[in-house]
Design a protein around this motif. Structure first.
Motif, PDB file in Angstrom:
ATOM      1  N   TYR A  88      -2.854  -4.533   2.855  1.00 51.02           N
ATOM      2  CA  TYR A  88      -1.580  -4.058   2.168  1.00 51.02           C
ATOM      3  C   TYR A  88      -0.937  -5.478   1.946  1.00 51.02           C
ATOM      4  CZ  TYR A  88      -2.484   0.929   2.542  1.00 51.02           C
ATOM      5  OH  TYR A  88      -3.121   2.147   2.163  1.00 51.02           O
ATOM      6  N   GLU A  89      -0.098  -5.411   0.924  1.00 49.93           N
ATOM      7  CA  GLU A  89       0.657  -6.611   0.608  1.00 49.93           C
ATOM      8  C   GLU A  89       2.152  -6.278   0.724  1.00 49.93           C
ATOM      9  OE1 GLU A  89      -1.069  -8.685  -2.827  1.00 49.93           O
ATOM     10  OE2 GLU A  89       1.092  -9.296  -3.687  1.00 49.93           O
TER      11      GLU A  89
ATOM     12  N   LYS B 110       5.318  -6.150  -6.189  1.00 46.31           N
ATOM     13  CA  LYS B 110       4.177  -6.042  -7.207  1.00 46.31           C
ATOM     14  C   LYS B 110       3.158  -6.630  -7.061  1.00 46.31           C
ATOM     15  CE  LYS B 110       6.581  -6.217 -11.423  1.00 46.31           C
ATOM     16  NZ  LYS B 110       7.192  -7.414 -12.385  1.00 46.31           N
ATOM     17  N   SER B 111       1.945  -5.766  -7.331  1.00 40.43           N
ATOM     18  CA  SER B 111       0.674  -6.532  -6.946  1.00 40.43           C
ATOM     19  C   SER B 111      -0.374  -5.930  -7.833  1.00 40.43           C
ATOM     20  CB  SER B 111       0.413  -6.606  -5.351  1.00 40.43           C
ATOM     21  OG  SER B 111      -1.067  -6.875  -5.213  1.00 40.43           O
TER      22      SER B 111
ATOM     23  N   PRO C  82      -2.818  -2.693  -2.371  1.00 40.93           N
ATOM     24  CA  PRO C  82      -1.606  -1.594  -2.396  1.00 40.93           C
ATOM     25  C   PRO C  82      -0.382  -2.340  -1.571  1.00 40.93           C
ATOM     26  CG  PRO C  82      -3.409  -1.033  -0.930  1.00 40.93           C
ATOM     27  CD  PRO C  82      -4.067  -2.227  -1.780  1.00 40.93           C
ATOM     28  N   LEU C  83       0.795  -1.828  -2.123  1.00 42.34           N
ATOM     29  CA  LEU C  83       2.001  -2.294  -1.470  1.00 42.34           C
ATOM     30  C   LEU C  83       2.322  -1.551  -0.187  1.00 42.34           C
ATOM     31  CD1 LEU C  83       4.245  -2.540  -4.616  1.00 42.34           C
ATOM     32  CD2 LEU C  83       2.734  -4.185  -3.773  1.00 42.34           C
ATOM     33  N   VAL C  84       2.878  -2.365   0.819  1.00 44.30           N
ATOM     34  CA  VAL C  84       3.312  -1.597   2.099  1.00 44.30           C
ATOM     35  C   VAL C  84       4.084  -0.429   1.675  1.00 44.30           C
ATOM     36  CG1 VAL C  84       2.854  -3.377   3.781  1.00 44.30           C
ATOM     37  CG2 VAL C  84       5.045  -3.600   2.495  1.00 44.30           C
ATOM     38  N   SER C  85       4.948  -0.702   0.956  1.00 46.39           N
ATOM     39  CA  SER C  85       6.268   0.425   0.712  1.00 46.39           C
ATOM     40  C   SER C  85       5.541   1.849  -0.008  1.00 46.39           C
ATOM     41  CB  SER C  85       7.270  -0.098  -0.532  1.00 46.39           C
ATOM     42  OG  SER C  85       6.439  -0.377  -1.650  1.00 46.39           O
ATOM     43  N   SER C  86       4.204   1.442  -0.399  1.00 44.52           N
ATOM     44  CA  SER C  86       3.466   2.829  -0.943  1.00 44.52           C
ATOM     45  C   SER C  86       2.875   3.648   0.336  1.00 44.52           C
ATOM     46  CB  SER C  86       2.042   2.444  -1.541  1.00 44.52           C
ATOM     47  OG  SER C  86       1.207   1.754  -0.698  1.00 44.52           O
ATOM     48  N   LEU C  87       3.095   3.039   1.695  1.00 39.86           N
ATOM     49  CA  LEU C  87       3.092   3.979   2.755  1.00 39.86           C
ATOM     50  C   LEU C  87       4.101   4.924   3.099  1.00 39.86           C
ATOM     51  CD1 LEU C  87       1.198   1.048   4.737  1.00 39.86           C
ATOM     52  CD2 LEU C  87       0.248   3.125   3.893  1.00 39.86           C
TER      53      LEU C  87
ATOM     54  N   SER D 186       9.817   3.704  -2.868  1.00 38.63           N
ATOM     55  CA  SER D 186      10.336   3.105  -3.960  1.00 38.63           C
ATOM     56  C   SER D 186      11.445   2.124  -3.870  1.00 38.63           C
ATOM     57  CB  SER D 186      10.278   3.773  -5.213  1.00 38.63           C
ATOM     58  OG  SER D 186      11.452   4.762  -5.251  1.00 38.63           O
ATOM     59  N   ARG D 187      12.514   2.590  -3.096  1.00 32.35           N
ATOM     60  CA  ARG D 187      13.845   1.897  -2.975  1.00 32.35           C
ATOM     61  C   ARG D 187      13.737   0.696  -1.770  1.00 32.35           C
ATOM     62  NH1 ARG D 187      17.880   5.647  -0.689  1.00 32.35           N
ATOM     63  NH2 ARG D 187      19.334   3.605  -0.751  1.00 32.35           N
TER      64      ARG D 187
END
Ligand code: URA
Length: 242
Positions: A80-81, A85-86, A90-95, A102-103
């Motif tokens: 995870y990044e 944006k990547s 996948p982004l850590v915030s997507s966990l 998203s905030r």
């Protein structure tokens, strides 16, 4: 204990709706145009209408809460990044589920292959306090290396290392050797790939890197990789002060 943040004292109505409900700003504007939103009991259709935390805002008759600041600890899994944006990972915030995920932004990054403690927050002042080089908030890492550790390495880390393309040597860092291939590192700064570069400067290579703590806040052992929880008020305060 009072947790202070940078929540604005005034918000546009479309932003309040988006942040509180997780809808997009354009969905918020459609809701407004559909006369679904009221302020103090009166329908408001203007997306730019300004509201304060004291305003009584309702969406289809249900109260809309003022968005509060959030402070989370996440057990980052590998792959995870830590960015906003990547295209690759996948982004850590997507966990963290919407609308909160998203905030959030990361208060300090880990590499894609590094695991462990990441702080996620909505509060820019808080992330500045954690990451500002002047605050030198210490981070603790568990490091597994490829080659047996040279007993002279702790002293080299303590004295500061000159890394390639850096104007200054690293700040003194504490390294405790735990086994021939494993060590615990306390670092008071966060330069690009710093841990990997410090071991590389000593002729070794980091194979596994895991962040155990930031300041006095330790990764909660009850969190499996990919899980998160809100920080306690005491944890937030200790990071602000560290
Ligand atoms: N240092 C590194 O090299 N990588 C990280 O992810 C964190 C610190």
């Amino acid at each position: 204990m009072r947790v202070t943040g940078t929540n604005p004292a005034v918000l546009r109505l479309d932003r309040l709706l988006a942040e509180s409900t997780g809808c997009s700003r354009s969905q918020a504007r459609s809701l407004l145009l559909r006369s679904a939103v009221s302020v103090e009991g009166r329908t408001v259709r203007d997306a730019g209408f300004l509201v304060t935390p004291h305003c009584r805002v309702a969406l289809e008759g249900n109260a809309v809460e003022w968005p509060r600041e959030h402070y989370l600890m996440l057990h980052k899994p590998a792959g995870y990044e830590c960015s906003s944006k990547s295209a690759l990972h996948p982004l850590v915030s997507s966990l963290v589920p919407a609308p909160l995920g998203s905030r959030l932004h990361c208060a300090g990054r880990l590499d894609v292959d590094t695991t462990g403690l990441v702080l996620l927050t909505t509060d820019g002042q808080f992330s500045h306090a954690v990451t500002s080089p002047r605050r030198a908030c210490p981070k603790t890492y568990l490091v597994t290396v490829r080659h047996p550790l040279d007993p002279a390495v702790p002293q080299r880390f303590a004295g500061g290392l000159q890394l390639r393309d850096e104007p200054r040597p690293t700040l003194p860092a504490r390294l405790e050797l735990l086994s021939p291939l494993q060590a615990r590192l306390w670092l008071a700064e966060g330069r690009y790939h710093q841990v990997k570069r410090m071991f590389a400067a000593c002729g070794n290579r980091v194979e596994v890197l895991h962040r155990e703590a930031i300041g006095a806040v330790k990764l909660d052992p009850s969190l499996a990789a990919g899980q998160w929880r809100e920080l306690t008020a005491d944890e937030v305060e200790s990071l602000r002060d560290s």
